[in-house]
Design a protein around this motif. Sequence first.
Motif, PDB file in Angstrom:
ATOM      1  N   UNK A  18      -6.352  -5.260   9.879  1.00  0.00           N
ATOM      2  CA  UNK A  18      -4.989  -5.723  10.123  1.00  0.00           C
ATOM      3  C   UNK A  18      -4.564  -6.793   9.139  1.00  0.00           C
ATOM      4  N   UNK A  19      -5.493  -7.695   8.818  1.00  0.00           N
ATOM      5  CA  UNK A  19      -5.190  -8.766   7.863  1.00  0.00           C
ATOM      6  C   UNK A  19      -4.925  -8.209   6.462  1.00  0.00           C
ATOM      7  N   UNK A  20      -5.707  -7.178   6.078  1.00  0.00           N
ATOM      8  CA  UNK A  20      -5.596  -6.631   4.728  1.00  0.00           C
ATOM      9  C   UNK A  20      -4.385  -5.722   4.553  1.00  0.00           C
ATOM     10  N   UNK A  21      -4.068  -4.957   5.599  1.00  0.00           N
ATOM     11  CA  UNK A  21      -3.040  -3.921   5.443  1.00  0.00           C
ATOM     12  C   UNK A  21      -1.728  -4.234   6.156  1.00  0.00           C
ATOM     13  N   UNK A  22      -1.679  -5.312   6.929  1.00  0.00           N
ATOM     14  CA  UNK A  22      -0.425  -5.731   7.535  1.00  0.00           C
ATOM     15  C   UNK A  22       0.208  -4.671   8.421  1.00  0.00           C
ATOM     16  N   UNK A  23       1.513  -4.483   8.304  1.00  0.00           N
ATOM     17  CA  UNK A  23       2.244  -3.570   9.176  1.00  0.00           C
ATOM     18  C   UNK A  23       1.845  -2.102   9.023  1.00  0.00           C
ATOM     19  N   UNK A  24       1.117  -1.775   7.958  1.00  0.00           N
ATOM     20  CA  UNK A  24       0.684  -0.385   7.756  1.00  0.00           C
ATOM     21  C   UNK A  24      -0.246   0.089   8.875  1.00  0.00           C
ATOM     22  N   UNK A  25      -0.885  -0.853   9.572  1.00  0.00           N
ATOM     23  CA  UNK A  25      -1.850  -0.461  10.612  1.00  0.00           C
ATOM     24  C   UNK A  25      -1.153   0.099  11.849  1.00  0.00           C
ATOM     25  N   UNK A  26       0.174   0.061  11.877  1.00  0.00           N
ATOM     26  CA  UNK A  26       0.868   0.643  13.031  1.00  0.00           C
ATOM     27  C   UNK A  26       0.527   2.122  13.196  1.00  0.00           C
ATOM     28  N   UNK A  27       0.106   2.754  12.108  1.00  0.00           N
ATOM     29  CA  UNK A  27      -0.219   4.179  12.171  1.00  0.00           C
ATOM     30  C   UNK A  27      -1.488   4.464  12.964  1.00  0.00           C
ATOM     31  N   UNK A  28      -2.347   3.448  13.186  1.00  0.00           N
ATOM     32  CA  UNK A  28      -3.581   3.675  13.961  1.00  0.00           C
ATOM     33  C   UNK A  28      -3.482   3.078  15.364  1.00  0.00           C
ATOM     34  N   UNK A  29      -2.317   2.546  15.700  1.00  0.00           N
ATOM     35  CA  UNK A  29      -2.159   1.962  17.029  1.00  0.00           C
ATOM     36  C   UNK A  29      -2.424   2.985  18.131  1.00  0.00           C
ATOM     37  N   UNK A  30      -2.172   4.271  17.847  1.00  0.00           N
ATOM     38  CA  UNK A  30      -2.345   5.298  18.879  1.00  0.00           C
ATOM     39  C   UNK A  30      -3.794   5.366  19.371  1.00  0.00           C
ATOM     40  N   UNK A  31      -4.758   4.973  18.536  1.00  0.00           N
ATOM     41  CA  UNK A  31      -6.164   4.994  18.960  1.00  0.00           C
ATOM     42  C   UNK A  31      -6.382   3.995  20.090  1.00  0.00           C
TER      43      UNK A  31
END
Length: 423
Positions: free
Chosen positions: A31-44
């Motif tokens: 999350x720290x490295x990729x910021x808002x891009x991690x929203x794509x894995x929130x479904x997990x």
Amino acid sequence: MKFALQAKDILRNYANILYLLIGITTGCVIGFLFGNQVESIKFIGDIFLNLLFTAIIPLVFFTIASSIANLQSSERLGKLFAIVAAVFLTTVIISAAVMMLVMLAFPIAQDDTLRNMAAQAALDNPVSSNSNTSATGLAQVLTVNDFSELMARKNMLALILFSLLVGFATLRAGEKGKAFATFLNSANEVMKQLLAIIMKIAPLGLGAYFAYQVGVFGPQLIGVYAHPLALYYITCAAYFFIFFSLYAYFSAGKQGVTVFWKNNLTPSMTAIGTCSSIATIPANLLGAEKMMVPAYIRNIVIPLGAPIHKDGSSMSSIIKLAVLFAMFGKDFSAPEMLFAIFGITVLVSIVAGGIPNGGYIGEVFAITAFGFPMEQALPVAMVIGTLVDPIATLLNANGDLIASMMVTRIAEGKHWLNSRLPS
């Protein structure tokens, strides 16, 4: 060689906690490295939480109902049981009060990070987050008017009350209810195994959850958890050395303090090494024997205390509630909340003991009782529970040992230890 084997045993006992911490840490880094891009894995993370939410209703019902149904109505512990219950309840209340005073003295600030977490989760889950407002009276909190409504998480208190009644009804049915009691026991074991299976993906699910939280809210989350965890560990360490010494002094004066700490190392190391009150029972029994606690007392207090006597859990319940109160902008220090917090803490500390994976049922019960939205509150409580588990187990397990001395003092008088020491 022996040291290596002991290290392997400790690693094996802590495997689940280590995996969970690795998953959370990895998620925070992502999350720290990729910021808002991690929203794509929130479904997990959503999948993991949804599985937990699906399992909660049958798990709560079968756990409570089967526990009550298995009571032996012919058993009469009499005066000794009353003493044991009083000692257990007293130490749990004292431990909770100590943690409460610490949290009042060093409150957790209702900062923007916590408020933003709650607000975002409310947007993600508008129905679930607002569902707890439907109950407006005591009757609506404790009961429902349709059986199907027991299946809703917002009616957790009603489900618990219904489960207790089913358990007592099964007990009253006697011989005719044995088949149903067997069903409850079997279903309870199945649901425990289901929870164990779901928890296998907890490192991945919570990792994804924290990747999303850190990616959206930033690394300031570290500070959110660092403050309460530091307070918890410092307070528990002080409680362990100061209050357990006071309990030992109450039990048998200065000799009691000496005897307790002289024979306490093995039980303490076993509690930390196994992270399980149940696994510490043999070491506690041996320690109590060396402390000259009578067999008829130690053989009741220690096995009974392992699942239901939880000083450490009562303190962790306070710290979790303090964080959640700050997260949702509620006043933790409000006088009218004190009795509610103490009551929930006692219940949680008792319920949590018989459930695997960090007292999940107790956490859900506390969250529901105070009306916190489950989707954002549960992961926070689970993470805190995981991080405080080692020292909480130490207080839980060692609390049974010191309780056996206190029960002996009340049951046999203040000179019980002198009469057993070699002249």
